[in-house]
Design an enzyme around this catalytic site. Structure first.
Site, PDB file in Angstrom:
ATOM      1  N   GLU A   5       0.822  -1.220   0.000  1.00 37.67           N
ATOM      2  CA  GLU A   5       0.000   0.000   0.000  1.00 37.67           C
ATOM      3  C   GLU A   5       0.852   1.266   0.000  1.00 37.67           C
ATOM      4  O   GLU A   5       0.441   2.295  -0.523  1.00 37.67           O
ATOM      5  CB  GLU A   5      -0.929   0.026   1.223  1.00 37.67           C
ATOM      6  CG  GLU A   5      -2.150  -0.850   1.056  1.00 37.67           C
ATOM      7  CD  GLU A   5      -3.222  -0.618   2.106  1.00 37.67           C
ATOM      8  OE1 GLU A   5      -4.292  -1.196   1.948  1.00 37.67           O
ATOM      9  OE2 GLU A   5      -3.001   0.118   3.090  1.00 37.67           O
ATOM     10  N   LYS A  31     -13.279   0.939  -1.711  1.00 33.89           N
ATOM     11  CA  LYS A  31     -14.212   1.040  -0.579  1.00 33.89           C
ATOM     12  C   LYS A  31     -15.483   1.763  -1.032  1.00 33.89           C
ATOM     13  O   LYS A  31     -16.591   1.374  -0.702  1.00 33.89           O
ATOM     14  CB  LYS A  31     -13.575   1.828   0.568  1.00 33.89           C
ATOM     15  CG  LYS A  31     -12.523   1.083   1.385  1.00 33.89           C
ATOM     16  CD  LYS A  31     -12.080   1.954   2.547  1.00 33.89           C
ATOM     17  CE  LYS A  31     -11.058   1.301   3.452  1.00 33.89           C
ATOM     18  NZ  LYS A  31     -10.650   2.134   4.579  1.00 33.89           N
ATOM     19  N   HIS A  61       9.273 -26.662  -0.703  1.00 35.10           N
ATOM     20  CA  HIS A  61       8.658 -27.756  -1.464  1.00 35.10           C
ATOM     21  C   HIS A  61       7.468 -27.267  -2.263  1.00 35.10           C
ATOM     22  O   HIS A  61       6.586 -28.050  -2.625  1.00 35.10           O
ATOM     23  CB  HIS A  61       8.256 -28.866  -0.491  1.00 35.10           C
ATOM     24  CG  HIS A  61       9.415 -29.333   0.331  1.00 35.10           C
ATOM     25  ND1 HIS A  61      10.258 -30.333  -0.076  1.00 35.10           N
ATOM     26  CD2 HIS A  61       9.919 -28.854   1.507  1.00 35.10           C
ATOM     27  CE1 HIS A  61      11.215 -30.486   0.831  1.00 35.10           C
ATOM     28  NE2 HIS A  61      11.035 -29.587   1.797  1.00 35.10           N
TER      29      HIS A  61
END
Ligand code: PA5
Length: 460
Positions: free
Chosen positions: A290, A433, A319
């Site tokens: 951000e 938002k 792995h």
């Protein structure tokens, strides 16, 4: 450990340089640009961003401690917040209390609280958390700087109804951690007399872990917040006052990361070899993403800059991811986190009949194994020309975690300066938002409805 017996962080940058990689730049080539970082550090020190200002006083610490007696009454604290209002709490909890804390009885915890984080609005994970608590002895700490974030508000409304349904007075079970003047939470608190903690006006979510945001739940579960603060304050002095740039890990790291971005290494992997630090990597992901992911620079030029932070866990992701890191595109810089002393040890047995092929494990221990796995992975990457560095903990404790937090906050601020962008805003988050609220039926100004409608046409 330093000469005063304190646990301090160490940084191994050896595998970032031509001397080890066989390619790239040498230490002295890198350091020719050191003055750009020292100037940036001086600028940051003089402009005193909120995350540094709060460490100049004990205001946040004292405000939190003033609630200590009241908070001690509760068996569980549920943090209701998201992003910068939750990730720091979770990172502190995992690093300093470990994994089994919330499963211990109240006696085993010596009366200290369990800490749970309610950040998502996933209906299934909501139930998992709610099923773990008894509302009668739970404190809900609603954390939101804006006081408008949809996930936090939705969780607050549902919890409030659940409290009321059980006849439990919300006023005695809510704490609002929010802006001192603005927002819905502040309004409700003023009207109903709900206790509050202030989020300092000049500290944004992702830089707020050492404010009231992170400290209350930490104190409630028995983390020594004075030591955390002391570790953070010492780190500020250490990184800002270091006179020799070549001896300052902050300067060296900033130069390496800046160069890596300029060379299109677009991915920064953080890979702790300690699960206790895995949530710290999540906190780092938000901070780096951000703060540095920006469309425009400070001169208004479109730059679309940033570096995608990725988290991985040693040894498990050896792995899963390491094949790609070694042989895929060389577009990454890897940060390992190594812990020298674990709080628990597992000894491998010594058997007489142990197969020859497994003899090398006989009598060894897990901490040695996991450390050697880190070293082996770092060496393999280095052989493949992949830049990697290691942050080294003698031991995870309050003071070293305070140091780690400050290191990455300062590094992010310096990177913002070097990249000529604003590391403290997040216009991209705000837009999402707003659109969400619009989609949920709230009227929103300044939003071009076409953005939303155009997206819907891709629904197949
Ligand atoms: O770092 C940030 O600013 C964001 O991640 C916010 O912390 C997050 O969006 C939550 O915002 P608020 O604290 O206003 O509810």
């Amino acid at each position: 450990m330093n000469t005063r017996g304190e646990h301090v962080l160490k940084f191994d940058f050896s595998n970032c340089f031509k001397e080890n990689l066989g390619t790239g730049f040498t230490v002295s080539e890198l350091l020719t640009d050191a003055s750009t970082v020292t100037h940036s550090l001086n600028y940051i020190e003089e402009s005193v961003p909120g995350f540094l200002r709060i460490l100049k006083t004990d205001e946040s610490l004292n405000e939190v401690k003033s609630l200590e007696k009241w908070v001690q009454k509760f068996d569980s604290i549920v943090v209701i917040g998201i992003g910068g209002s939750a990730l720091g709490n979770r990172a502190l909890h995992s690093a300093l209390k470990g994994f089994s804390w919330n499963d211990l009885s109240n006696n085993q915890r010596e009366g200290k609280a369990r800490v749970l984080v309610l950040d998502n609005v996933d209906p299934e994970s909501f139930k998992v958390i709610i099923d773990k608590i008894n509302f009668k002895n739970t404190l809900f700490n609603v954390i939101s700087k804006s006081g408008t974030t949809v996930e936090t508000m939705a969780n607050y409304l549902v919890i409030r109804q659940l409290l009321e349904n059980q006849g439990i007075p919300p006023k005695e079970h809510f704490l609002f951690t929010t802006d001192s003047k603005k927002g819905v939470l502040r309004e409700i608190a003023d009207k109903e007399g709900i206790r509050t903690l202030n989020i300092p006006h000049d500290v944004g979510g992702r830089f707020s872990v050492l404010t009231q945001v992170g400290l209350l739940s930490a104190m409630a579960e028995g983390i020594n917040i004075e030591d955390l603060y002391e570790g953070a304050k010492k780190a500020v002095r250490k990184y800002i006052n270091c006179e020799k740039p070549e001896e300052n890990p902050l300067v060296v790291a900033a130069l390496i990361f800046h160069k890596s971005i300029k060379q299109n290494k677009n991915i920064s992997v953080m890979m702790p070899y300690s699960k206790r630090l895995y949530d710290f990597a999540d906190w780092y992901r938000q901070l780096w993403a951000e703060s540095l992911g920006k469309r425009y620079d400070l001169d208004g030029r479109e730059v679309n800059i940033g570096q995608t932070p990725v988290k991985a866990l040693g040894a498990i992701d050896q792995h899963s991811q390491i094949q790609l890191y070694n042989e895929g595109p060389n577009d990454k810089i890897i940060t390992f986190i190594k812990v020298n002393e674990f709080s628990n040890e597992i000894k491998l047995p010594v058997y007489e009949n142990i197969p020859d092929e497994l003899q090398y494990l006989s009598g060894n221990d897990f901490s040695n194994l996991i450390i050697r796995e880190l070293e082996g992975t770092a060496a393999a990457l280095t052989n493949n020309g992949v830049q990697n560095m290691t942050v080294i903990f003698d031991k995870i404790n309050e003071s070293s975690i305070g140091d780690l937090i400050v290191f990455y906050e300062l590094l992010t601020a310096v990177m913002g300066k070097l990249l000529n962008i604003d590391p403290y805003n997040q216009p991209g988050v705000e837009l999402g938002k707003k659109i969400t609220r619009l989609l949920m039926g709230k009227e929103e100004e300044d939003i071009n409805e076409k953005i939303v409608k155009a997206k819907r046409r891709y629904l197949l």
